[in-house]
Enzyme design. Structure first.
Site, PDB file in Angstrom:
ATOM      1  N   HIS A 200      43.676  20.650  41.877  1.00 17.46           N
ATOM      2  CA  HIS A 200      44.728  19.635  41.961  1.00 17.46           C
ATOM      3  C   HIS A 200      45.122  19.138  40.567  1.00 17.46           C
ATOM      4  CE1 HIS A 200      43.921  19.530  46.280  1.00 17.46           C
ATOM      5  NE2 HIS A 200      42.640  19.468  45.951  1.00 17.46           N
ATOM      6  N   SER A 324      61.670  30.547  18.236  1.00 19.28           N
ATOM      7  CA  SER A 324      62.759  29.616  18.519  1.00 19.28           C
ATOM      8  C   SER A 324      63.800  29.742  17.415  1.00 19.28           C
ATOM      9  CB  SER A 324      62.232  28.177  18.576  1.00 19.28           C
ATOM     10  OG  SER A 324      63.297  27.247  18.539  1.00 19.28           O
TER      11      SER A 324
END
Length: 491
Positions: A200, A324
């Site tokens: 979780h 990038s």
């Protein structure tokens, strides 16, 4: 209000028409940007490959009809083909390349029927045989046995089965196996590297990097085995599966036996009961298994992406590559992101194929025809994703130091071990072991504790000395159970 989307006429006229560029520009990425990666599938799942397999089926059917049985040819009066005749016919298939593709396309423009174009193409080769084999060849006389008693789907279903079998066995499975073994090798290499697991998204019982990779390798390998065991069905029984034309032409022949022998001779499984089409159930089963492999691989891609984001995996920069256009420090997980997208596209196509192909209105409709032409893209996107994951995994390194820091910052995960030891001690008759879960919950839930806190807690529990010593010596990094052994024993 002016139309803001309208371009000025001079701007329009300045642009070249890309659809008219030679050589033609690919509309889709598989035949454009990613062509090199998926090119091996062209030999199996392209339109040209379909026509080559149609030729293959027509040639083998012609040979079968003239070979027949010890009592004579299947079609009475048919001449026996010589070995030279058979070699010539099979060379028509083997030599089918650019010139043949262009010629068949020309014939189809006239017939407006793809299978009929294959029939006429082969008949041309029969007529031309004397120029190569000499006047003694019987091939010009067997033209009417080409496509004998067949509906188009007799040829198509066998062709698609051969195409898909070739693509899976010769291209997709080798790539899938190589990926699984690459993951398995990484699992073995890192079997003993402890890592804090997260259930979780929250810190949970520690594991090892290798054990988590082994789970994925095991899951993928199971799907590979299912694909390896796939059946490829075929039929040859006429326009509605009754052998009507066969019996009308040659009533004394056991046509189901002939059909079975022919289909199995192609390396396929014979389907005895069909409508005009082979029912495609085997395709639906196969595509569901490949889609499941894709989805498990998608799970790997998203998990690895997350581990990269957390810093647990480091990406090895490729010299000269740019991460990038504006941020020079970045090394983006593009291989795993590319894989995600291509796996989703592949699954969408495979799911559609699986759902559409099992349904045909009454004895025949054409929905399967155009649907099956997308088998290539479905496998292409899966193959592209496999390639991206493989390349992405090669550029990963495990950040052992950060994994150790993460573990050392979460001592509370040992609460599970301590309360389990308390339960065992209680069963053994040790006093003071009541409410172990609740006591550990009070100590650890929503709180950060360190090793000293935990050791102090353990020392005050009254556990047997050996148990207390074992727990006091434990750390998050050592609390990995049988993780390393599981990799060695079950991978």
């Amino acid at each position: 209000m002016p139309n803001s989307s309208a371009r000025p006429a001079p701007f329009e006229s300045a642009r070249a028409v890309l659809a008219e560029v030679t050589p033609p520009i690919a509309l889709g990425p598989l035949d454009g940007r990613y062509r090199a990666t998926v090119a091996p599938l062209v030999d199996h799942l392209s339109e040209a490959a379909l026509n080559r397999e149609r030729l293959h089926v027509e040639v083998e059917w012609l040979i079968a009809l003239t070979d027949g049985t010890p009592a004579g040819p299947i079609v009475p009066g048919a001449p026996q083909l010589s070995e030279a005749d058979k070699i010539y016919l099979r060379a028509v298939v083997a030599d089918f390349g650019a010139a043949g593709i262009a010629e068949m396309a020309e014939i189809e423009r006239e017939t407006v029927h793809d299978v009929k174009a294959v029939e006429y193409f082969l008949k041309r080769r029969l007529a031309a045989a004397p120029g190569i084999l000499g006047e003694s060849t019987v091939l010009p006389s067997v033209g009417e046995l080409v496509h004998f008693a067949c509906t188009s789907e007799d040829v198509n279903n066998l062709s698609y089965a051969l195409m898909v079998h070739g693509a899976v066995v010769q291209v997709w499975l080798p790539a899938a196996r190589a990926l699984v073994e690459q993951i398995a090798d990484l699992a073995r290499e890192h079997a003993g590297v402890p890592m804090l697991s997260r259930t979780h998204g929250q810190p949970a019982t520690p594991t090892t990097v290798g054990k988590e990779l082994a789970v994925l390798a095991h899951r993928l390998r199971r799907q590979v085995r299912r694909v390896e065991n796939a059946e490829y069905l075929g039929k040859l029984n006429g326009a509605t599966g009754t052998y009507g034309a066969h019996v009308a032409a040659v009533p004394g022949t056991d046509w189901p036996a002939v059909s079975k022998a022919f289909v199995e001779g192609l390396g396929l499984t014979w389907n005895p009961l069909t409508t005009q089409i082979e029912s495609h159930d085997w395709q639906s089963e196969l595509y569901a298994d490949v889609a499941r492999f894709n989805r498990i691989l998608h799970n790997l891609a998203t998990d690895v992406w997350t581990y990269i984001s957390l810093g647990f995996f480091k990406q090895i920069p490729v010299p000269g590559a740019t991460g990038s256009s504006t941020m020079p420090h970045k090394v983006n997980p593009i291989r795993f992101e590319n894989a995600e997208a291509n796996l989703e596209i592949s699954c969408a196509l495979l799911d559609t194929l699986s759902a559409t192909l099992v349904t045909s209105r009454m004895q025949r409709d054409l929905t399967d025809s155009t649907t099956q032409r997308n088998i290539g893209p479905a496998f292409g996107h899966s193959l592209l994703a496999i390639d991206n994951v493989r390349r992405g995994l090669k550029a990963l390194a495990v950040n052992v130091d950060l994994l150790a820091q993460d573990l050392d910052g979460n001592w509370e995960v040992l609460g599970e071990a301590i309360q389990s030891a308390m339960r065992a001690a209680s069963v053994a008759g040790v006093a003071g072991m009541e409410n172990p879960y609740e006591r550990l919950k009070e100590l650890t839930r929503g709180q950060r504790i360190n090793g000293d806190d935990l050791r102090t807690f353990v020392a005050g529990l009254g556990l047997p000395d050996d148990v207390a010593a074992r727990l006091a010596a434990m750390s998050p990094g050592s609390y990995v159970g049988l993780a390393e052994q599981l990799v060695a024993d079950y991978l």
